[in-house]
Design an enzyme around this catalytic site. Structure first.
Site: not given
Ligand code: NAP
Length: 414
Positions: A204-205, A372, A412, A414
């Protein structure tokens, strides 16, 4: 192999240390010949496919990828063997044999030569901004994690939001755990998996600045979304995310890391930051923004420009409250994709709307760019950069290696 065999019967096999690997998929994504693959447990290298280009070495946040064993040329470790490992095998006998065959000084020269080939034309090896602070990495491994205490856990998303995103605060007491904005930590869920093996750590970041979620306390915060479905939208229970989201104040957590030596913020006066994130990818952006906010009077800041994609305002971790920050401190552009009655908007649409500003920042040597979040957004963001450059008579494919060589472009996803 991998590195050239200097002796007919001995080869140097490239492997991944399962004990240190945090399964972030970076190596598999970066391998130009698809030699790296994984199952539910281990990342492994195909001996027959790997050409020893070393493109995967410097991006690895832990160094697990930089593992090598001397093997008999005809008997390299198979993928099946590598999938079954908890530890790297011991090949001492062959190492001793190689030492007699190959002068000890020769190998570094070979590796150096391959490194130069691997990094040429890609903008060089991954680097941190020149003014980034020195990061500590890999202090605590899965074999010797540090125990942190949960001092806070609250839900960030609105009660009626579809996402359950939590802000978790971990305290390290008197044990050193130095982190910088942009770094990550590992959490090891308790218990065992379906094979009876301990659960792998999840990364996790860090969402807090270097001086802690609560300044001058030895603590940090994370942004964790409860995983309730798989990538195809079918119901699935994320082991680690549910464990973390259900933690109570006072609970003890096994933590590894810190990880990451390049996704770090610049610190010099006048350095600007362009941040592009989706969902919980906001964690490092929150850390960097908080660092700058706490240092407003220290002449560190250039501009802050944020593009933040979320499903709806109720799904926003963090940047709702940060909207109260002065406009001359940070410019925030939200892109909401699921607001009833409104067209779907992604971060790349917002970036296009701010094309002039984005083009100016892409060409400002003091501006550093951080992406990210969802893997899927990467292509869309790069396409927006390409279009903006083209409209201004510039070429993104020429600009990108320059940004990389100056450590101005960090991704970064995922
Ligand atoms: P999410 O709520 O599913 O999506 C966030 C936004 O991104 C939504 O508006 C989504 O739209 C949009 N989106 C989907 N596909 C896209 C595309 N092709 N281009 C641009 N925007 C798009 O996001 P989440 O579940 O929070 O996921 C975030 C990601 O960050 C995960 O993969 C996670 O592993 C990663 N991450 C997390 C951390 C951490 O520390 N927790 C750190 C680094 C990375 P829709 O309405 O179309 O779904």
């Amino acid at each position: 192999m991998n590195a050239p065999a200097e002796h007919a019967s001995i080869a140097r096999q490239h492997l991944i240390d399962p004990e240190i690997c945090i399964r972030c998929n970076t190596c598999e994504e970066i391998c130009p010949v698809d030699a790296i693959t994984h199952d539910t447990r281990n990342y492994v290298v195909n001996f027959d496919t790997c050409n020893g280009c070393l493109a995967c070495i410097s991006p690895c946040p832990t160094g697990a990828i930089d593992s090598w064993r001397n093997v008999e040329q005809a008997k390299p470790f198979t993928l099946t063997e590598q999938f079954s490992w908890d530890l790297l095998p011991d090949t001492t006998a062959l190492d001793q044999l190689e030492a007699t065959v190959m002068g000890a000084a020769e190998l570094p020269a070979v590796v150096q030569q391959i490194t130069e080939v691997a990094t040429a034309g890609q903008g060089g090896p991954a680097l941190a901004p020149w003014s980034a602070s020195h990061p500590y990495v890999n202090i605590y491994s899965p074999a010797s994690p540090v125990t942190a205490t949960v001092t806070g856990n609250y839900r960030l998303t609105a009660d009626d939001a579809s996402s359950d995103i939590h802000h978790i605060v971990l305290d390290f007491g008197t044990t050193p755990f130095p982190v910088l904005e942009g770094q990550s930590i590992g959490i090891i869920p308790p218990g065992t998996d379906e094979r009876g093996k301990p659960h792998l750590l999840r990364m996790y970041s860090v969402a807090s600045p270097r001086d802690g979620e609560r300044p001058h306390y030895n603590n940090l915060s994370l942004t964790v979304k409860r995983v309730t479905e798989d990538h195809e939208g079918k119901p699935a229970r994320g082991v680690a995310s549910n464990y973390v989201c259900d933690l109570k104040k006072g609970d003890k957590v096994q933590v590894t890391g810190p990880y990451g030596a390049t996704y770090l913020m610049p610190n010099h006066p006048g350095s600007s930051i362009m941040m592009i994130c989706t969902g919980t990818g906001s964690a490092p952006m929150r850390a960097m923004t908080e660092r700058r906010r706490r240092r407003m009077n220290h002449n560190e800041g250039g501009e802050l420009l944020l593009f933040f994609g979320a499903r709806a305002p109720a799904e926003l971790p963090y940047f709702g409250p940060l909207q109260k920050l002065p406009k001359d401190f940070i410019e925030i552009n939200f892109a909401f994709s699921r607001v009833p009655g409104e067209p779907k908007k992604y971060v790349q649409d917002s970036i296009r709307e701010r094309a002039d500003k984005v083009f100016a920042m892409l060409n400002d040597d003091n501006c550093y760019i951080y992406i990210c979040g969802l893997k899927g957004m990467e292509a869309g963001v790069l396409e927006a950069f390409r279009d903006i450059c083209r409209a201004n008579g510039a070429d993104w494919d020429q600009l990108r290696p320059q940004l990389l060589s100056k450590a101005r472009f960090h991704v970064e996803t995922y």
